[in-house]
Write an enzyme that holds these catalytic residues in place. Sequence first.
Site, PDB file in Angstrom:
ATOM      1  N   THR A 140      14.799  32.345  21.147  1.00 20.18           N
ATOM      2  CA  THR A 140      14.840  33.418  20.384  1.00 20.18           C
ATOM      3  C   THR A 140      15.894  34.149  19.322  1.00 20.18           C
ATOM      4  O   THR A 140      16.754  32.991  19.456  1.00 20.18           O
ATOM      5  CB  THR A 140      15.762  34.512  21.424  1.00 20.18           C
ATOM      6  OG1 THR A 140      16.455  35.275  20.857  1.00 20.18           O
ATOM      7  CG2 THR A 140      16.536  33.744  22.559  1.00 20.18           C
ATOM      8  N   GLU A 181      18.409  35.766  19.444  1.00 11.80           N
ATOM      9  CA  GLU A 181      20.053  35.663  20.031  1.00 11.80           C
ATOM     10  C   GLU A 181      20.334  35.083  20.141  1.00 11.80           C
ATOM     11  O   GLU A 181      21.733  34.494  20.299  1.00 11.80           O
ATOM     12  CB  GLU A 181      19.572  36.154  21.062  1.00 11.80           C
ATOM     13  CG  GLU A 181      19.378  37.714  21.449  1.00 11.80           C
ATOM     14  CD  GLU A 181      20.365  38.961  21.314  1.00 11.80           C
ATOM     15  OE1 GLU A 181      21.817  38.868  21.537  1.00 11.80           O
ATOM     16  OE2 GLU A 181      20.128  39.192  20.317  1.00 11.80           O
ATOM     17  N   TYR A 236      23.228  34.948  28.032  1.00  9.52           N
ATOM     18  CA  TYR A 236      21.477  34.655  28.397  1.00  9.52           C
ATOM     19  C   TYR A 236      21.324  33.953  26.315  1.00  9.52           C
ATOM     20  O   TYR A 236      20.874  33.400  26.677  1.00  9.52           O
ATOM     21  CB  TYR A 236      21.040  36.883  27.778  1.00  9.52           C
ATOM     22  CG  TYR A 236      19.818  36.656  26.632  1.00  9.52           C
ATOM     23  CD1 TYR A 236      18.806  35.751  27.401  1.00  9.52           C
ATOM     24  CD2 TYR A 236      19.635  36.184  25.217  1.00  9.52           C
ATOM     25  CE1 TYR A 236      16.934  35.811  27.320  1.00  9.52           C
ATOM     26  CE2 TYR A 236      17.946  35.876  24.873  1.00  9.52           C
ATOM     27  CZ  TYR A 236      17.048  35.927  25.516  1.00  9.52           C
ATOM     28  OH  TYR A 236      15.748  35.623  25.781  1.00  9.52           O
ATOM     29  N   LYS A 290      19.843  30.139  26.177  1.00 13.35           N
ATOM     30  CA  LYS A 290      18.902  30.060  25.519  1.00 13.35           C
ATOM     31  C   LYS A 290      18.376  28.837  24.338  1.00 13.35           C
ATOM     32  O   LYS A 290      18.211  27.973  24.046  1.00 13.35           O
ATOM     33  CB  LYS A 290      17.583  31.579  24.098  1.00 13.35           C
ATOM     34  CG  LYS A 290      17.079  32.064  25.143  1.00 13.35           C
ATOM     35  CD  LYS A 290      16.003  31.580  26.246  1.00 13.35           C
ATOM     36  CE  LYS A 290      15.340  32.774  26.637  1.00 13.35           C
ATOM     37  NZ  LYS A 290      13.795  32.439  27.561  1.00 13.35           N
TER      38      LYS A 290
HETATM   39  N1  GDD Z   1      19.133  47.781  26.315  1.00 13.91           N
HETATM   40  C1  GDD Z   1      19.546  48.587  25.197  1.00 13.91           C
HETATM   41  N2  GDD Z   1      20.108  49.858  25.825  1.00 13.91           N
HETATM   42  N3  GDD Z   1      20.160  48.719  24.353  1.00 13.91           N
HETATM   43  C2  GDD Z   1      20.954  49.211  23.087  1.00 13.91           C
HETATM   44  C3  GDD Z   1      21.475  50.517  23.831  1.00 13.91           C
HETATM   45  C4  GDD Z   1      20.876  50.744  25.544  1.00 13.91           C
HETATM   46  O1  GDD Z   1      21.221  52.119  26.089  1.00 13.91           O
HETATM   47  N4  GDD Z   1      21.865  51.342  23.177  1.00 13.91           N
HETATM   48  C5  GDD Z   1      21.910  50.656  21.670  1.00 13.91           C
HETATM   49  N5  GDD Z   1      21.063  49.641  22.285  1.00 13.91           N
HETATM   50  C6  GDD Z   1      21.381  48.313  21.217  1.00 13.91           C
HETATM   51  C7  GDD Z   1      21.304  46.811  22.163  1.00 13.91           C
HETATM   52  O2  GDD Z   1      23.696  46.143  21.829  1.00 13.91           O
HETATM   53  C8  GDD Z   1      20.989  45.543  20.599  1.00 13.91           C
HETATM   54  O3  GDD Z   1      22.066  45.888  19.464  1.00 13.91           O
HETATM   55  C9  GDD Z   1      20.063  46.508  20.544  1.00 13.91           C
HETATM   56  O4  GDD Z   1      20.182  47.294  21.032  1.00 13.91           O
HETATM   57  C10 GDD Z   1      18.536  45.350  20.919  1.00 13.91           C
HETATM   58  O5  GDD Z   1      18.576  45.718  22.671  1.00 13.91           O
HETATM   59  P1  GDD Z   1      17.450  44.984  24.235  1.00 13.91           P
HETATM   60  O6  GDD Z   1      16.413  46.060  23.366  1.00 13.91           O
HETATM   61  O7  GDD Z   1      17.911  45.271  24.750  1.00 13.91           O
HETATM   62  O8  GDD Z   1      17.520  43.379  22.973  1.00 13.91           O
HETATM   63  P2  GDD Z   1      17.891  42.760  22.621  1.00 13.91           P
HETATM   64  O9  GDD Z   1      17.924  42.488  21.211  1.00 13.91           O
HETATM   65  O10 GDD Z   1      19.966  42.383  22.630  1.00 13.91           O
HETATM   66  O11 GDD Z   1      17.104  41.632  22.894  1.00 13.91           O
HETATM   67  C11 GDD Z   1      15.728  41.602  22.550  1.00 13.91           C
HETATM   68  O12 GDD Z   1      15.365  40.796  21.950  1.00 13.91           O
HETATM   69  C12 GDD Z   1      15.830  39.387  21.765  1.00 13.91           C
HETATM   70  C13 GDD Z   1      15.076  38.466  20.441  1.00 13.91           C
HETATM   71  O13 GDD Z   1      15.598  38.112  19.777  1.00 13.91           O
HETATM   72  C14 GDD Z   1      15.325  40.555  24.100  1.00 13.91           C
HETATM   73  O14 GDD Z   1      14.218  40.927  24.669  1.00 13.91           O
HETATM   74  C15 GDD Z   1      15.846  39.305  24.520  1.00 13.91           C
HETATM   75  O15 GDD Z   1      15.161  38.672  25.088  1.00 13.91           O
HETATM   76  C16 GDD Z   1      15.162  38.498  23.534  1.00 13.91           C
HETATM   77  O16 GDD Z   1      15.027  37.218  23.191  1.00 13.91           O
END
Ligand code: GDD
Length: 339
Positions: free
Chosen positions: A129, A131, A153, A157
């Site tokens: 990822t 991340e 997380y 990974k």
């Molecule tokens: N979930 C969530 N909820 N995220 C929020 C919110 C909220 O209310 N508000 C803002 N965000 C911001 C998070 O702080 C982050 O910066 C961004 O939105 C994306 O959050 P997520 O959709 O939860 O995904 P992620 O980027 O943390 O992780 C996802 O992508 C990765 C690949 O880069 C996941 O699918 C991981 O499993 C994956 O590895």
Amino acid sequence: MSKRRAFITGITGQDGSYLAEHLLALGYEVHGLVRRVATQYREPRLDRIVPILARVTLHPGSVENYASLIRVLSLEKFDEIYHLAAQSFVAESFDDGFATMSVNVMGTHHLLAAVRQLQPQCRVYFAGTSEMFGKVSEAPQRETTSFHPRSPYGISKVAGFELMRNYREAYGMFCATGILFNHESPRRGEEFVTRKITRAVAKISGGEASELVLGNLDAKRDWGHARDYVEAMHLILTHTEAKDFVVATGVSHSVRQFCELAFAHVGLDYRKFVRTDAKFERPSEVATLVGDASLARTVLGWQAKTDLRTLIAEMVDADLALVRGTAGGTANGIPQKAS
Ligand code: GDD
């Protein structure tokens, strides 16, 4: 010639379901690992793979349970294993870092050890990822960019990635990691920001909700479509050489821009409905991610096909259909036959 056989851990997830469909379309025999409880009670967990249930073989077990992996690998011989099972919600990993580390690190190690013991010729794909890049040292991020994970997380990974590399170097196994940037779809879990937004847009537009509360609107992500990304997984694992690849669109947008586009799709101004609450912020945030997938393009011939507007339109439309009850669908965005 006999069919190639693939085994997917995490087959019930967004990526697992698209990957299973893709491999079936390519003529593979597809097997998946699911928790025993899901096979016994046909839990909602199986929603995403309902349309293909009759065409896949499900094995009860989990990556946390080494004995269950040994059992499956003793029963069946596979050509390819796609290891997607993980605790994949970054925010949850701050709440329970121990569980995340246990599933993601030990789970990966269990699988690699079982494959080494019983089917060392089998190819193994690992769901890496963006991340892992975390607090990025350069932009865009590529295969050579250093890792600086910012959550349990991300750390789990990186550990999984290193386990893969070590099994490749120590035992000569075909272990390859796809370093996937964010990838979304109507099947995305509702805890992730894109689906949280598109669900809310549909509900607000249908009069079922009046606001959307988010965390950091300035975070930037490189969002692609999960359906495109599972094609990259298969290309990575069938490449002549075990190699790690970045999979990304190369374009980054903020959460705010995602909101703007999603609300605009139904003719609304996001500023009237979105507010923020610090409770959705992370103790250490990954501020901005953007990937350089040129290696995947030149070596594998892969490139993202879906741009953000198209992705958002598909997600919002699917959620609108769910809210209106016209999809006869499930929360996971799989249209079901209306009864
Ligand atoms: N979930 C969530 N909820 N995220 C929020 C919110 C909220 O209310 N508000 C803002 N965000 C911001 C998070 O702080 C982050 O910066 C961004 O939105 C994306 O959050 P997520 O959709 O939860 O995904 P992620 O980027 O943390 O992780 C996802 O992508 C990765 C690949 O880069 C996941 O699918 C991981 O499993 C994956 O590895």
